[in-house]
Design an enzyme around this catalytic site. Sequence first.
Site, short mmCIF file in Angstrom:
data_model
loop_
_atom_site.label_atom_id
_atom_site.label_comp_id
_atom_site.label_asym_id
_atom_site.label_seq_id
_atom_site.Cartn_x
_atom_site.Cartn_y
_atom_site.Cartn_z
N ASP A 67 -19.69 -32.18 68.86
CA ASP A 67 -19.46 -32.91 70.11
C ASP A 67 -19.75 -34.39 69.98
O ASP A 67 -20.31 -34.84 68.97
CB ASP A 67 -20.29 -32.29 71.25
CG ASP A 67 -21.75 -32.05 70.87
OD1 ASP A 67 -22.21 -32.64 69.89
OD2 ASP A 67 -22.42 -31.29 71.57
N ASN A 136 -30.59 -25.49 79.51
CA ASN A 136 -29.76 -24.76 80.47
C ASN A 136 -28.84 -23.75 79.76
O ASN A 136 -27.98 -23.15 80.38
CB ASN A 136 -28.91 -25.73 81.30
CG ASN A 136 -27.92 -26.53 80.45
OD1 ASN A 136 -27.88 -26.38 79.23
ND2 ASN A 136 -27.14 -27.37 81.10
N HIS A 138 -26.74 -24.49 77.21
CA HIS A 138 -25.48 -25.01 76.66
C HIS A 138 -25.50 -24.95 75.13
O HIS A 138 -26.55 -25.01 74.51
CB HIS A 138 -25.14 -26.40 77.19
CG HIS A 138 -25.92 -27.56 76.64
ND1 HIS A 138 -26.19 -28.68 77.40
CD2 HIS A 138 -26.45 -27.81 75.43
CE1 HIS A 138 -26.86 -29.55 76.67
NE2 HIS A 138 -27.04 -29.05 75.46
N GLU A 143 -21.23 -26.50 78.99
CA GLU A 143 -22.22 -26.42 80.05
C GLU A 143 -22.06 -25.13 80.86
O GLU A 143 -20.97 -24.54 80.88
CB GLU A 143 -22.05 -27.62 80.99
CG GLU A 143 -22.29 -28.97 80.34
CD GLU A 143 -23.79 -29.31 80.18
OE1 GLU A 143 -24.61 -28.40 79.98
OE2 GLU A 143 -24.11 -30.50 80.26
C1 GLP Z 1 -27.34 -31.94 72.93
C2 GLP Z 1 -26.21 -31.48 72.04
C3 GLP Z 1 -26.33 -30.03 71.76
C4 GLP Z 1 -27.74 -29.69 71.35
C5 GLP Z 1 -28.67 -30.00 72.46
C6 GLP Z 1 -30.09 -29.59 72.20
O1 GLP Z 1 -27.08 -31.71 74.27
N1 GLP Z 1 -24.93 -31.73 72.59
O2 GLP Z 1 -25.40 -29.66 70.77
O3 GLP Z 1 -27.81 -28.35 71.02
O4 GLP Z 1 -28.59 -31.39 72.65
O5 GLP Z 1 -30.82 -30.69 71.78
P1 GLP Z 1 -32.28 -30.66 71.21
O6 GLP Z 1 -32.17 -30.09 69.84
O7 GLP Z 1 -32.65 -32.12 71.18
O8 GLP Z 1 -33.11 -29.87 72.12
#
Ligand code: GLP
Length: 241
Positions: A67, A136, A138, A143
């Site tokens: 992404d 959440n 995702h 989402e």
């Molecule tokens: C972002 C990314 C996700 C990732 C998420 C979790 O939102 N788009 O792909 O899984 O963060 O992030 P973290 O590893 O910082 O908790």
Amino acid sequence: MELKVFDDVSAASEYAAGMIADIIKTKSDPILGLATGASPILTYKKLVDLYESGEISFNNVVTFNLDEYCGLAADDVNSYHYFMFDKLFDHVDIDINNVHIPDGDSDDPIAEAACYDALIDSFGGIDIQLLGIGVNGHIGFNEPSDSFIGATHIVELSQSTIDVNGKYFTDYVIPDRAITMGIDQIMKAKKIIMLAYGDSKADIIYKLFHADSVTPMIPATALIKHPDCTVICDKEAARKL
Ligand code: GLP
């Protein structure tokens, strides 16, 4: 889903890096699906260590990231492009022509999304997909919603994601849209590893492993149906299981 719980993030990241390194070592043309966020940072560091010690080469590796934020140029410090080069690509022998990250700054994001899926498919799909998980539920930027979107698409970020990820943005506010690989492309990966670390992930990991069925309200539940998915947690993230 197979659950692996480790004492700390270092041990968990070493395990995840080992799984990715196995694919790099055994496949002549490994296709990696990569993630951003805090969770994979130490896994990338351990892959860099394996490269520096001569155990693996990224010479033939092709990567597809999950992404990117809309409206951020590749050299913006908050972009996932910048993150990936900073944490991994600048430190290994990857051919940058083999690096693919959705272009969030494209003039035609719809066409960009369609091209991205076609390109992944033209390489025969992803061998191993690394994922984090949002609080959440995702995955990528898929989402919580009434329905899953299969293809790479543009998404409006949820307030939860804006609140959690917004803390990384200091000079300007976080974009409210992103481009993300969809659930179908993620599920097509031959192998998936999902990382979840820290107390803030304990609730969503509990919900994921106690979900009665797949629901787009918790996008990570799609992984229940994947034939080869390993969820890698530290003790804090797994503490409610
Ligand atoms: C972002 C990314 C996700 C990732 C998420 C979790 O939102 N788009 O792909 O899984 O963060 O992030 P973290 O590893 O910082 O908790």
